[in-house]
Write an enzyme that holds these catalytic residues in place. Sequence first.
Site, PDB file in Angstrom:
ATOM      1  N   LYS A 133      11.983  27.021  44.114  1.00  0.00           N
ATOM      2  CA  LYS A 133      13.206  27.721  44.522  1.00  0.00           C
ATOM      3  C   LYS A 133      13.786  27.162  45.814  1.00  0.00           C
ATOM      4  O   LYS A 133      14.997  27.124  45.993  1.00  0.00           O
ATOM      5  CB  LYS A 133      12.946  29.224  44.678  1.00  0.00           C
ATOM      6  N   LYS A 216      12.598  26.827  30.201  1.00  0.00           N
ATOM      7  CA  LYS A 216      12.515  28.265  29.997  1.00  0.00           C
ATOM      8  C   LYS A 216      13.911  28.883  29.824  1.00  0.00           C
ATOM      9  O   LYS A 216      14.832  28.479  30.527  1.00  0.00           O
ATOM     10  CB  LYS A 216      11.848  28.879  31.243  1.00  0.00           C
ATOM     11  N   LYS A 219      18.114  33.376  33.250  1.00  0.00           N
ATOM     12  CA  LYS A 219      19.380  33.952  33.646  1.00  0.00           C
ATOM     13  C   LYS A 219      20.154  33.005  34.554  1.00  0.00           C
ATOM     14  O   LYS A 219      21.352  33.138  34.715  1.00  0.00           O
ATOM     15  CB  LYS A 219      19.138  35.277  34.378  1.00  0.00           C
TER      16      LYS A 219
HETATM   17  P1  AMP Z   1      12.775  37.352  36.125  1.00  0.00           P
HETATM   18  O1  AMP Z   1      13.934  37.256  35.223  1.00  0.00           O
HETATM   19  O2  AMP Z   1      12.341  36.001  36.611  1.00  0.00           O
HETATM   20  O3  AMP Z   1      12.900  38.404  37.200  1.00  0.00           O
HETATM   21  O4  AMP Z   1      11.563  37.819  35.190  1.00  0.00           O
HETATM   22  C1  AMP Z   1      11.341  39.140  34.771  1.00  0.00           C
HETATM   23  C2  AMP Z   1      10.210  39.153  33.778  1.00  0.00           C
HETATM   24  O5  AMP Z   1      10.604  38.489  32.559  1.00  0.00           O
HETATM   25  C3  AMP Z   1       8.934  38.419  34.252  1.00  0.00           C
HETATM   26  O6  AMP Z   1       7.782  39.094  33.797  1.00  0.00           O
HETATM   27  C4  AMP Z   1       9.053  37.066  33.598  1.00  0.00           C
HETATM   28  O7  AMP Z   1       7.808  36.439  33.422  1.00  0.00           O
HETATM   29  C5  AMP Z   1       9.712  37.420  32.260  1.00  0.00           C
HETATM   30  N1  AMP Z   1      10.495  36.291  31.753  1.00  0.00           N
HETATM   31  C6  AMP Z   1      11.607  35.739  32.316  1.00  0.00           C
HETATM   32  N2  AMP Z   1      12.083  34.717  31.570  1.00  0.00           N
HETATM   33  C7  AMP Z   1      11.234  34.620  30.501  1.00  0.00           C
HETATM   34  C8  AMP Z   1      11.199  33.743  29.357  1.00  0.00           C
HETATM   35  N3  AMP Z   1      12.108  32.781  29.157  1.00  0.00           N
HETATM   36  N4  AMP Z   1      10.208  33.938  28.461  1.00  0.00           N
HETATM   37  C9  AMP Z   1       9.305  34.923  28.633  1.00  0.00           C
HETATM   38  N5  AMP Z   1       9.283  35.766  29.678  1.00  0.00           N
HETATM   39  C10 AMP Z   1      10.236  35.620  30.607  1.00  0.00           C
END
Ligand code: AMP
Length: 354
Positions: A133, A216, A219
Site C-alpha cells: 500500500k 484479486k 474495489k
Molecule cells: P477489504 O475489501 O480489503 O476491506 O476486505 C474485506 C474482506 O473481504 C476481507 O476479509 C478480505 O479478505 C475479503 N476479500 C476482499 N477481496 C476478496 C476477494 N477478491 N476474494 C476473496 N475475499 C476477498
Amino acid sequence: MWPKKRASKHVTRFSGTGEQAMQGRIFSGIQPTHGIQLGNYLGAIRNWVRLQDEYDCVYCVVDMHALTTVHDRATMAANIREVTAALLACGIDPKRSVLFNQSQVDAHAKLAWVLNCVTPLGWLNRMTQFKEKAGKNREKAPAGLFVYPVLQAADILAYKATHVPVGEDQKQHLELSRDVAGSFNNRFAEDFFPLPEPMILGDAARVMSLRDGTKKMSKSDPSDMSRINLTDDADAIANKIRKAKSDPHHGITWDVENRPEASNLLTIFAALSDRPREDVAAEYADAQFSRFKSDLADLTVEKIGPVTAEMRRLMADPGQIDACLAEGAERARAIADPVIEEVYDLVGFHRSGG
Ligand code: AMP
Ligand code: TRP
C-alpha cells in the site's frame, strides 16, 4: 490448485456447512473504502452470515482503518452507510450479531495505543500489505498505515475474540494479532487475551478479477468491468460476466496455472451454487465459454439480485442504518469497555474514583 500456501496450524478452515461444533466469539471487520464487490461477498460476508448460527458474532465497519486511505468527509460518510447496508442486505442480523462502526467505540483507539507500546517496530516492518500500500514512496505514507495492523489487533482483542474469519490476504495480520496478544500477556497478565485464530473461509477465499485471473477482484481496481459490485443491476452483472476474459481452450476445466480465468469463473459458479467445484467442472467439461457464461450470468443474477434490491431499499432510508449502527455501538461498548478498564488497570494507569 492455487499457489501452494501451507495452512498454519493456527488456521481454522471453515466449510460453511456447520458440521464443526465450535464455540467462541467471532470478530471481523470490513473497511468502508468503497462499495462491496463479489469477492467480499463470497470470500467474507457470506461466511459471516453463516457463522451467526454457531458463534457469538461481532462485525465492525472499520472506518478508522479506512481513514488511512479515505480523506474525504462525504465519501467516508457515504461508504460507512453503504457497507452497513450491504452487510444487512446480505443477512447479517443486527439482533443476533453486534454490528457497528469502529469510530463510535473508543475502546479500539485506546487499546490500539496500549498495544502500540508493546509491539516492536520490526514486526510491523515485515507486513507485506504495508509495503504494497505504501508503494515506493514510503516516506510519504501516513503513520496510520504503518500501525494499521496494531489497530486491527486491538479490534479483535477488545472483544477477546477467539476466531476471526478473513480472506487469505489477512493471514499475516492475524499472525501479528496473536503475537501482539502474546506480547501483552507476557508483560502484564498471562492468558489475559485469548490468541485469536484466523478462519480462512471456504473455496472462494480468493475471487479473482474478471479481466485478469491472476489479480484479486478488488474495489480499488480502476476497471469497473473487473468486478461485480453489490450495487450492480441485473443487466450490468450479466454484461460483466459475458465480457469476462476467457481463453482459447476447449471446454471449461480447472487449471489455475494455465487457465486462471476459467478457473476463477468455476470458483464463482461453485461458490454461488454451493456445489463442489469438481461437480461444476464436470458439467461444463465440454461446454463453450458462451454457454457457461450465460448460465453463470443467470446464476449470479438469481443469487445477487435480491441482495442488491434489499441494499437499495435500505440505502433509501439512511436514518434506519444510522439507528442500527448506534444500537450496535452501544452493545459493542458494553463488551469492550470493561476489557479496557482491566487493561488500564493492568498497565498501572490511575483512574479517578477507581
Ligand atoms: P477489504 O475489501 O480489503 O476491506 O476486505 C474485506 C474482506 O473481504 C476481507 O476479509 C478480505 O479478505 C475479503 N476479500 C476482499 N477481496 C476478496 C476477494 N477478491 N476474494 C476473496 N475475499 C476477498
Ligand atoms: N484489515 C482488514 C481488511 O482489510 C479489515 C479489518 C480491520 C479486520 N480490523 C479487523 C478484519 C479485525 C478482521 C478483524 O480486510
